[in-house]
Design an enzyme around this catalytic site. Structure first.
Site, PDB file in Angstrom:
ATOM      1  N   GLU A   1     -11.416  -3.900 -14.034  1.00 34.45           N
ATOM      2  CA  GLU A   1     -10.914  -5.327 -13.813  1.00 34.45           C
ATOM      3  C   GLU A   1     -10.840  -5.431 -12.200  1.00 34.45           C
ATOM      4  O   GLU A   1     -10.624  -4.368 -11.713  1.00 34.45           O
ATOM      5  CB  GLU A   1      -9.641  -5.734 -14.205  1.00 34.45           C
ATOM      6  CG  GLU A   1      -9.453  -6.053 -15.616  1.00 34.45           C
ATOM      7  CD  GLU A   1      -8.252  -6.283 -16.040  1.00 34.45           C
ATOM      8  OE1 GLU A   1      -7.261  -6.193 -15.406  1.00 34.45           O
ATOM      9  OE2 GLU A   1      -8.141  -6.224 -17.519  1.00 34.45           O
TER      10      GLU A   1
ATOM     11  N   LYS B   1      -8.933  -5.720  -8.792  1.00 34.49           N
ATOM     12  CA  LYS B   1      -7.241  -5.653  -8.495  1.00 34.49           C
ATOM     13  C   LYS B   1      -7.260  -7.061  -7.330  1.00 34.49           C
ATOM     14  O   LYS B   1      -7.654  -6.507  -6.364  1.00 34.49           O
ATOM     15  CB  LYS B   1      -7.055  -4.448  -7.924  1.00 34.49           C
ATOM     16  CG  LYS B   1      -5.730  -4.291  -7.780  1.00 34.49           C
ATOM     17  CD  LYS B   1      -5.337  -2.759  -7.329  1.00 34.49           C
ATOM     18  CE  LYS B   1      -3.882  -2.528  -7.146  1.00 34.49           C
ATOM     19  NZ  LYS B   1      -3.364  -3.276  -6.019  1.00 34.49           N
TER      20      LYS B   1
ATOM     21  N   ASP C   1      -5.496  -9.195  -4.804  1.00 39.41           N
ATOM     22  CA  ASP C   1      -4.642  -8.803  -3.697  1.00 39.41           C
ATOM     23  C   ASP C   1      -3.738  -9.928  -3.541  1.00 39.41           C
ATOM     24  O   ASP C   1      -3.811 -10.940  -2.558  1.00 39.41           O
ATOM     25  CB  ASP C   1      -5.197  -8.443  -2.350  1.00 39.41           C
ATOM     26  CG  ASP C   1      -4.421  -7.748  -1.407  1.00 39.41           C
ATOM     27  OD1 ASP C   1      -3.295  -7.309  -1.663  1.00 39.41           O
ATOM     28  OD2 ASP C   1      -4.985  -7.580  -0.140  1.00 39.41           O
TER      29      ASP C   1
ATOM     30  N   TYR D   1      -3.023 -11.168 -16.306  1.00 39.31           N
ATOM     31  CA  TYR D   1      -3.803  -9.873 -16.626  1.00 39.31           C
ATOM     32  C   TYR D   1      -2.985  -9.171 -17.944  1.00 39.31           C
ATOM     33  O   TYR D   1      -3.396  -8.006 -18.036  1.00 39.31           O
ATOM     34  CB  TYR D   1      -4.090  -8.840 -15.575  1.00 39.31           C
ATOM     35  CG  TYR D   1      -3.148  -8.875 -14.776  1.00 39.31           C
ATOM     36  CD1 TYR D   1      -1.804  -8.018 -15.037  1.00 39.31           C
ATOM     37  CD2 TYR D   1      -3.063  -9.103 -13.236  1.00 39.31           C
ATOM     38  CE1 TYR D   1      -0.726  -7.644 -14.358  1.00 39.31           C
ATOM     39  CE2 TYR D   1      -1.840  -8.843 -12.403  1.00 39.31           C
ATOM     40  CZ  TYR D   1      -0.890  -7.899 -13.032  1.00 39.31           C
ATOM     41  OH  TYR D   1       0.229  -7.633 -12.159  1.00 39.31           O
TER      42      TYR D   1
ATOM     43  N   LYS E   1      -8.496   2.322  -5.081  1.00 41.22           N
ATOM     44  CA  LYS E   1      -8.403   1.508  -4.049  1.00 41.22           C
ATOM     45  C   LYS E   1      -9.527   1.490  -3.346  1.00 41.22           C
ATOM     46  O   LYS E   1     -10.309   2.740  -3.174  1.00 41.22           O
ATOM     47  CB  LYS E   1      -7.032   2.071  -3.052  1.00 41.22           C
ATOM     48  CG  LYS E   1      -6.089   1.959  -3.967  1.00 41.22           C
ATOM     49  CD  LYS E   1      -5.409   0.578  -3.589  1.00 41.22           C
ATOM     50  CE  LYS E   1      -4.178   0.231  -4.319  1.00 41.22           C
ATOM     51  NZ  LYS E   1      -2.883   0.831  -3.256  1.00 41.22           N
TER      52      LYS E   1
ATOM     53  N   CYS F   1      16.153  18.180  19.577  1.00 36.16           N
ATOM     54  CA  CYS F   1      16.248  16.939  18.706  1.00 36.16           C
ATOM     55  C   CYS F   1      16.248  15.820  19.989  1.00 36.16           C
ATOM     56  O   CYS F   1      17.151  15.748  20.557  1.00 36.16           O
ATOM     57  CB  CYS F   1      17.467  16.805  17.869  1.00 36.16           C
ATOM     58  SG  CYS F   1      17.965  15.213  17.193  1.00 36.16           S
TER      59      CYS F   1
ATOM     60  N   CYS G   1      20.067  14.141  19.255  1.00 37.30           N
ATOM     61  CA  CYS G   1      21.159  14.869  19.428  1.00 37.30           C
ATOM     62  C   CYS G   1      21.231  16.240  20.381  1.00 37.30           C
ATOM     63  O   CYS G   1      22.123  16.944  20.717  1.00 37.30           O
ATOM     64  CB  CYS G   1      22.116  15.317  18.198  1.00 37.30           C
ATOM     65  SG  CYS G   1      21.116  16.434  17.504  1.00 37.30           S
TER      66      CYS G   1
ATOM     67  N   CYS H   1      16.055  19.036  12.602  1.00 38.17           N
ATOM     68  CA  CYS H   1      17.172  19.262  13.359  1.00 38.17           C
ATOM     69  C   CYS H   1      18.441  19.411  12.466  1.00 38.17           C
ATOM     70  O   CYS H   1      18.515  18.950  11.622  1.00 38.17           O
ATOM     71  CB  CYS H   1      17.719  17.606  14.036  1.00 38.17           C
ATOM     72  SG  CYS H   1      19.093  17.696  14.534  1.00 38.17           S
TER      73      CYS H   1
ATOM     74  N   CYS I   1      23.981  14.772  13.306  1.00 41.19           N
ATOM     75  CA  CYS I   1      22.957  14.217  14.146  1.00 41.19           C
ATOM     76  C   CYS I   1      23.163  12.526  14.007  1.00 41.19           C
ATOM     77  O   CYS I   1      22.918  12.104  12.708  1.00 41.19           O
ATOM     78  CB  CYS I   1      21.568  14.619  13.776  1.00 41.19           C
ATOM     79  SG  CYS I   1      20.278  13.876  14.691  1.00 41.19           S
TER      80      CYS I   1
HETATM   81  S1  IVH Z   1      -2.147  -4.235 -14.537  1.00 35.44           S
HETATM   82  C1  IVH Z   1       1.716  -1.631 -14.754  1.00 35.44           C
HETATM   83  N1  IVH Z   1      -4.288  -5.637 -13.403  1.00 35.44           N
HETATM   84  O1  IVH Z   1      -1.679  -4.095  -8.727  1.00 35.44           O
HETATM   85  C2  IVH Z   1       1.240  -2.508 -13.936  1.00 35.44           C
HETATM   86  N2  IVH Z   1      -2.525  -5.131 -11.958  1.00 35.44           N
HETATM   87  O2  IVH Z   1      -0.259  -1.467  -8.160  1.00 35.44           O
HETATM   88  C3  IVH Z   1       0.013  -3.065 -14.397  1.00 35.44           C
HETATM   89  N3  IVH Z   1      -2.593  -6.039  -9.528  1.00 35.44           N
HETATM   90  O3  IVH Z   1       1.747  -4.683  -9.203  1.00 35.44           O
HETATM   91  C4  IVH Z   1      -0.713  -4.003 -13.613  1.00 35.44           C
HETATM   92  N4  IVH Z   1      -4.722  -7.142 -10.101  1.00 35.44           N
HETATM   93  O4  IVH Z   1       0.258  -6.915  -8.875  1.00 35.44           O
HETATM   94  C5  IVH Z   1      -3.146  -5.113 -13.196  1.00 35.44           C
HETATM   95  N5  IVH Z   1      -6.025  -6.760 -12.825  1.00 35.44           N
HETATM   96  C6  IVH Z   1      -4.904  -6.199 -12.449  1.00 35.44           C
HETATM   97  C7  IVH Z   1      -4.464  -6.404 -11.168  1.00 35.44           C
HETATM   98  C8  IVH Z   1      -2.965  -6.049 -10.965  1.00 35.44           C
HETATM   99  C9  IVH Z   1      -3.594  -6.919  -9.300  1.00 35.44           C
HETATM  100  C10 IVH Z   1      -1.815  -5.715  -9.050  1.00 35.44           C
HETATM  101  C11 IVH Z   1      -0.291  -5.909  -9.715  1.00 35.44           C
HETATM  102  C12 IVH Z   1       0.429  -4.638  -9.628  1.00 35.44           C
HETATM  103  C13 IVH Z   1      -0.565  -3.705  -8.812  1.00 35.44           C
HETATM  104  C14 IVH Z   1      -0.349  -2.522  -9.095  1.00 35.44           C
END
Ligand code: IVH
Length: 662
Positions: A110, A112, A114, A219, A307, A401, A404, A419, A424
């Site tokens: 899927e 991801k 943002d 999701y 990523k 340091c 300190c 240190c 400190c």
């Molecule tokens: S599944 C157990 N599916 O990515 C977490 N996450 O680092 C299950 N995110 O906090 C998440 N798109 O905010 C899942 N298709 C997707 C996603 C997704 C974005 C985000 C989500 C999560 C972070 C994971």
């Protein structure tokens, strides 16, 4: 039913349908003008007949609810994050790890998104609560703003009681529009769509969110709510059938090679999507395998986030300074000309240690390429040596340091400098900052800046002083720079943090090698801080997950009277010292009910019970249709027969041990 009510309900039904077509299906069937006419008609009718107003009316989308502050929400099931993969090899390693545990599974790949993770709760089909992820255990109630997101159904197509999770985001176009308007008004611009979404969801006045076109993809649905949906693919289908907007970029793959190909395709197209994506989420499709595959303290092992490669940009190092961390480690940090990388402005990058700088030959005034590791942490990739003009200053590690003046010592690996001074000031300050941080005591409002200030002014010298700030309430309120209200809120948050469970406190102390997971293990086993203070190396080594390094670190920490004094002080001031066991553990037994019968040979019943509970399970005395497993030892008796007749899974002691070891 009165004619008026009938009319109102008809209008609501029609508007909901058009909302769904427009915002979820992306297939509007009437013009904006016609739509507005219907909505206005409904608004007027509801205004004239407030007795018919409801929380799930589409008129709620226009906002209007203004909160005084955000309520905290404890998540019933923690909101975890995901492990990372940065390349094909990482994905292959992920696949290999899974194959060691399970066979016969497929993947879902899927986009991801943002944005920000959020949880939505529906009761009998009605949206009753929306919350941010927060620190995973506790988030904030954002229901008023989420109601304004038009793709989020205010009620479902079936009257289900269900929790779903997804990502709130701002589409790129909405972000551009918003920033253009802000520019015209002379308001500060948002850095990227994610910041804009975060800034919007954190507004107390829901009118603002209503004007900003947030959107949300769902999701996941909580596992408890989806017994019939054995695959993730089916769960997504069900979510969609209930009226949720699910992301169309979601495909099945049977091999990791296919996953990699699909991930690369999505990466290539990343800029074509109307919203920002920062990676690809790869999930095991068969949800029935999730418990077996298991969880780490932070994330499920059945999913990972691939990523996208970080963008690289160029900048110039203006200076290198040295930072002292809470363990005393001294780290060189580069100060750079600010540049935009992967969506935010970067002006500092850690240089890790002396060797790192010398190996890369990084010098002050060098031109460097930088990227964000994992899209988050700025990192110097390399020096562009052709650009040197003779003004560059070779790097030299400091010997004392910076705070300190104590002569620094080298770590065993010779890589790091420390240190050694326990007094400190830099160490003390960093220790307190860690204590108050989100993952530890989660004291909102007590961030780095204010800590530094109070430290310099002498209000904060060590951790217990945090709980003495209240004694200086008047002085703090009268000093300029902070409003009375914000100080009051801060003191309240400090007071509230006294109630945290033991693992937060333990983690907050900042004992070396005692991270979140170890803190939890210790808290769950010892239950009381003083039992940990008194524990011996052998007691600690007897626990799973605790090796020598940790055991010695813990005992060394508490053999220091100053540290014990901190605990005593905190205890006297009413800070909770006990494990509360609130957040259910995510383990193989998470949410499962187990009955033990017959005699066990490798452990006592009590031991087995403790271990199962530590992994999130419940041990009960009698078998019913709600029992998930019957563990049958020697001479099991009538419970065995009952379990068989009810079709309850029966496991033997070896299987139980395997599951516990998991
Ligand atoms: S599944 C157990 N599916 O990515 C977490 N996450 O680092 C299950 N995110 O906090 C998440 N798109 O905010 C899942 N298709 C997707 C996603 C997704 C974005 C985000 C989500 C999560 C972070 C994971």
């Amino acid at each position: 039913m009165s004619d008026i009510l009938q009319k109102i309900q008809d209008l609501r039904k029609r508007i909901e349908h058009y909302d769904y077509e427009y915002h979820v299906l992306d297939r509007p069937s009437i013009s904006d003008i016609e739509y507005d006419k219907l909505l206005n008609e409904l608004v007027e009718l509801e205004e004239k007949h407030p007795e018919y107003k409801t929380n799930d009316s589409p008129t709620m989308r226009v906002g209007g609810e203004v909160l005084e502050g955000f309520k905290k929400v404890d998540h019933d099931i923690p909101m975890l994050s995901l492990g990372n993969a940065f390349n094909a090899d990482d994905l292959i390693a992920f696949d290999n790890r899974l194959k060691k545990i399970v066979s016969d599974f497929t993947y879902m790949v899927e986009a991801k998104i943002d944005g920000l993770a959020a949880s939505l709760k529906y009761e009998e089909g009605y949206l009753v609560r929306a919350a941010t992820r927060g620190n995973g255990t506790t988030g904030e109630d954002i229901t008023h703003n989420v109601r304004t997101i038009k793709s989020v159904p205010l009620h479902l197509k079936q009257p289900l009681t269900i929790e779903v999770r997804g990502e709130i985001f701002m589409p790129k176009a909405a972000f551009m529009k918003l920033n253009e308007a802000r520019n015209e008004n002379g308001d500060a611009l948002f850095k990227n769509p994610r910041n804009a979404a975060a800034g919007t969801i954190r507004q107390l006045d829901s009118k603002i969110a209503a004007q900003r076109d947030l959107d949300m993809f769902i999701y996941a649905m909580s596992e408890a709510d989806s017994e019939a949906e054995i695959t993730h693919e089916e769960a997504l289908k069900k979510l969609s059938d209930l009226g949720f907007k699910t992301n169309p970029v979601s495909m099945k793959a049977t091999t990791i090679d296919a996953v990699i190909t699909q991930a690369k395709t999505i990466e290539n197209d990343r800029h074509d999507y109307p919203y920002d994506i920062d990676g690809v989420v790869v999930k095991v499709n068969e949800r029935t395998l999730y418990e077996t595959i298991g969880y780490t303290a932070k994330s499920p092992k059945w999913a990972t986030a691939y990523k996208f490669k970080a963008e690289e940009v160029m900048s110039v190092i203006k200076d290198i300074f040295f930072q002292v961390g809470r363990t005393g480690q001294v780290t060189p940090v580069a100060v750079m000309e600010p540049v935009e990388v992967a969506g935010s402005t970067v002006s500092r990058a850690t240089l890790h240690n002396e060797k790192y700088v010398l190996d890369k030959d990084i010098r002050i005034h060098d031109s460097v390429s930088i990227k964000k590791a994992g899209d988050i942490i700025p990192e110097v990739v390399g020096v562009i040596k052709e650009r040197r003009d003779g003004t560059q200053v070779p790097f030299k590690m400091i010997e004392n340091c910076p705070k300190c003046e104590t002569p620094l010592q080298r770590s065993q690996s010779e890589l790091e400098h420390f240190c050694p001074n326990p007094e400190c000031p830099a160490k003390r300050l960093e220790t307190m900052i860690h204590f108050a941080s989100r993952e530890a005591m989660n004291i909102e409002g007590l961030g780095t800046k204010i800590m530094e200030l109070y430290y310099n002014e002498g209000y904060l010298k060590s951790i217990p002083d945090i709980y003495r700030l209240n004694d200086h309430k008047d002085a703090l309120m009268n000093r300029s720079g902070f409003g009375k209200k914000s100080i009051e809120k801060l003191l309240l948050n400090i007071e509230k943090s006294k109630e945290n469970s033991l693992e937060n406190l333990l983690f907050g102390l900042g004992i070396r090698f005692v991270g979140k997971k170890v803190s939890k293990v210790l808290a769950m086993h010892f239950k009381d801080m003083f039992a940990i203070v008194e524990s011996q190396v052998d007691d600690l080594l007897a626990l799973d997950d605790i090796g020598e390094k940790i055991a010695y670190s813990v005992t060394t920490y508490f053999s220091n009277d100053d540290n014990v004094a901190i605990i005593n002080d905190l205890n006297t001031m009413g800070v909770n010292m006990k494990y509360k066991g609130k957040a259910p553990s995510q383990g193989v037994f998470s949410g499962k009910t187990i009955v033990l019968t017959g005699s066990l040979s490798s452990m006592s019943r009590k031991e087995a019970k403790e271990k199962i509970e530590a992994l999130g399970g419940k041990v009960t005395g009698s078998v019913s249709k709600n029992t998930d497993y019957l563990c049958a030892g020697e001479d099991p008796g009538s419970k065995y027969d009952k379990a068989q007749s009810l079709g309850v899974a029966i496991i033997d002691e070896d299987t139980l041990r395997d599951m516990l070891d998991e």
